[in-house]
Design a protein around this motif. Structure first.
Motif, short mmCIF file in Angstrom:
data_model
loop_
_atom_site.label_atom_id
_atom_site.label_comp_id
_atom_site.label_asym_id
_atom_site.label_seq_id
_atom_site.Cartn_x
_atom_site.Cartn_y
_atom_site.Cartn_z
N ASN A 1 1.17 -1.15 -0.01
CA ASN A 1 -0.10 -0.20 0.20
C ASN A 1 0.83 1.58 0.31
O ASN A 1 0.55 1.87 -0.36
CB ASN A 1 -1.00 0.12 0.78
N LEU A 2 1.77 1.17 1.13
CA LEU A 2 3.39 2.74 0.72
C LEU A 2 3.66 2.18 -0.11
O LEU A 2 3.66 4.37 -1.30
CB LEU A 2 3.89 2.30 1.97
N ASN A 3 3.58 1.44 -0.99
CA ASN A 3 4.38 1.19 -2.31
C ASN A 3 3.49 1.98 -3.25
O ASN A 3 3.71 2.70 -4.39
CB ASN A 3 5.02 0.15 -2.87
N ALA A 4 2.53 1.33 -3.68
CA ALA A 4 0.95 1.44 -4.58
C ALA A 4 1.18 3.46 -4.31
O ALA A 4 0.92 4.27 -5.18
CB ALA A 4 0.32 1.52 -3.92
N LYS A 5 1.30 4.19 -3.19
CA LYS A 5 1.45 5.41 -2.45
C LYS A 5 2.37 6.30 -2.75
O LYS A 5 1.88 7.33 -3.50
CB LYS A 5 1.04 5.79 -1.13
N ARG A 6 3.44 5.64 -3.46
CA ARG A 6 4.79 6.66 -3.56
C ARG A 6 4.63 6.32 -5.09
O ARG A 6 5.24 7.82 -5.21
CB ARG A 6 5.78 5.52 -3.12
#
Length: 118
Positions: free
Chosen positions: A4-9
């Protein structure tokens, strides 16, 4: 790393890249319109327009380079994941993309500067 963090990045980096692309495209279109339809007989107007062309393209180079470095870093961070994004990110020639963006911005700046000062 959390997907989820990678998708936001990735999303934030894509927004930044798209913003830079729009500034580059519309900034250069605006200066081309001024060169084509404007009266460039004044030396101070030529100087101002030349400065705008150089500033737009230098800012675009710096921003494109930053965004491409971010994409490369995200691709490296997700390298241990078994996702299509991670696989594609690991294979992309990021150095070539960065050189291509610099080349396009330099060509745009030089040709417009020549057109203004010819």
């Amino acid at each position: 790393m959390d997907q989820n963090l990678n998708a936001k990045r990735v999303h934030n980096t894509e927004l930044g890249f798209n913003t830079t692309r729009m500034v580059f495209i519309f900034g250069n279109l605006a200066t081309l319109a001024m060169i084509t339809f404007g009266d460039l007989t004044s030396g101070s107007l030529k100087l101002a327009l030349s400065a705008i062309v150089i500033i737009i393209n230098i800012a675009s180079v710096l921003s494109f380079d930053t965004e491409l470095k971010q994409f490369q870093a995200i691709g490296q961070d997700t390298n241990e994941e078994n996702s299509n994004y991670a696989k594609a990110g690991a294979k992309n020639p990021w150095g070539a993309f960065r050189i291509f963006c610099v080349l396009i911005c330099v060509i745009a700046a030089v040709t417009q500067w020549i057109a203004i000062n010819a």
